[in-house]
Design a protein around this motif. Structure first.
Motif: not given
Length: 302
Positions: A229-244
């Motif tokens: 939730l803290s990073s979802r408003n940053i448009g230039t950021l991609r939050l990934l896991t090994p699955r994605t």
């Protein structure tokens, strides 16, 4: 942030694997026993010589030393990244095939137009064939008139392309190896956020040397709700896991931020010593099927 002589930024068009030459990067270590690797069929129609074929079988390993940074931005240790990498002569082709396959498999292929035989109406001849001085016309739904059919328009089709699992894994590991110069390793900070706060997340990025205005990719083993939730408003950021984890986000990012468990996962799953097994291959197939289902559901929701 890694110890490397290459200074090129990693992006979709300017990855270091496309810009370096064998003389500029001495970190690639060739395997002395190419017979231990399974033969790969060459793409050319001509049959290469034994020497040329042996050169194409060599899979290299690039070792990079990465500093580990604390949540406060101080160096607290070092770790290493040791992944498989395609030979410099074929790295561009391997990564290109991987990215094209991913992008094409995301296409829905549902675009459709009506031909003159499928458009409603136009059954009656608009006017007589002769004695009008006008061009002959047999239907009002001709492609030459508004409301008529479409010539050579798109029809539903399957855009999916098959790629071997080992080839796809090699493309991802090659892209990660080339991105080591722009890679940052931080300690696990999932417990540092008591509540969602974008301002605190941006401040942490600046402490690590990551510009919030640049495209960045974060790789976690597990993402906590507060971090998401803290990073979802940053448009230039991609939050990934090994699955994605995917090839496009790796190449399209200017900075890659990984946690130490994520580095250990990459070394284990994409390293030179990885042998794999049927169970892990089945898990990968299930993950790919789940990703396809999620993509289809998200497209339907849109």
């Amino acid at each position: 942030m890694a110890t490397s002589s290459t200074t090129h930024l990693v992006s979709f068009f300017s990855s270091s694997i496309f810009l370096t030459s064998p003389n500029q990067n001495p970190k690639f270590l060739s395997i002395s026993d190419p017979n231990s690797l399974k033969a790969v069929r060459p793409l050319s129609h001509s049959r290469p010589s034994i020497t040329e074929f042996a050169k194409t079988l060599v899979i290299r390993s690039e070792v990079a030393t990465l500093p580990v940074i604390s949540f406060d931005g101080e160096k607290i240790g070092e770790t290493y990244l040791d992944l498989k990498s395609a030979p410099l002569e074929t790295a561009r082709a391997v990564v290109h095939r991987g990215i094209i396959t991913d992008l094409q498999n995301k296409r829905r292929g549902t675009a459709s137009t009506l031909t003159r035989g499928e458009v409603r109406g136009g059954g009656k001849k608009p006017y007589p064939q002769k004695k009008t001085g006008r061009a002959r016309r047999g239907s009002q739904r001709t492609p030459l008139r508004p409301g008529g059919g479409v010539i050579f328009g798109p029809k539903p089709r399957d855009w999916s392309v098959k790629i071997n699992r080992k080839e796809k894994r090699l493309a991802i590991s090659t892209a990660l190896s080339s991105a080591a110069v722009n890679m940052i390793v931080v300690e696990d900070f999932s417990d540092k956020f008591d509540k969602p706060k974008t301002k605190e997340f941006i401040a942490a990025m600046k402490r690590w040397g990551v510009d919030p205005k640049e495209k960045s990719m974060f790789l976690f083993m597990e993402v906590s709700d507060n971090v998401k939730l803290s990073s979802r408003n940053i448009g230039t950021l991609r939050l990934l896991t090994p699955r994605t984890l995917n090839l496009f986000d790796i190449l399209n990012s200017d900075k890659l931020v990984l946690t130490k468990p994520a580095i250990e996962y990459l070394n284990r799953m994409y390293g030179i010593d990885y042998e794999g097994g049927e169970a892990e291959d089945e898990d990968e197939e299930e993950q790919e099927e789940d990703e396809e289902i999620e993509d289809e559901s998200s497209k339907v929701a849109e």
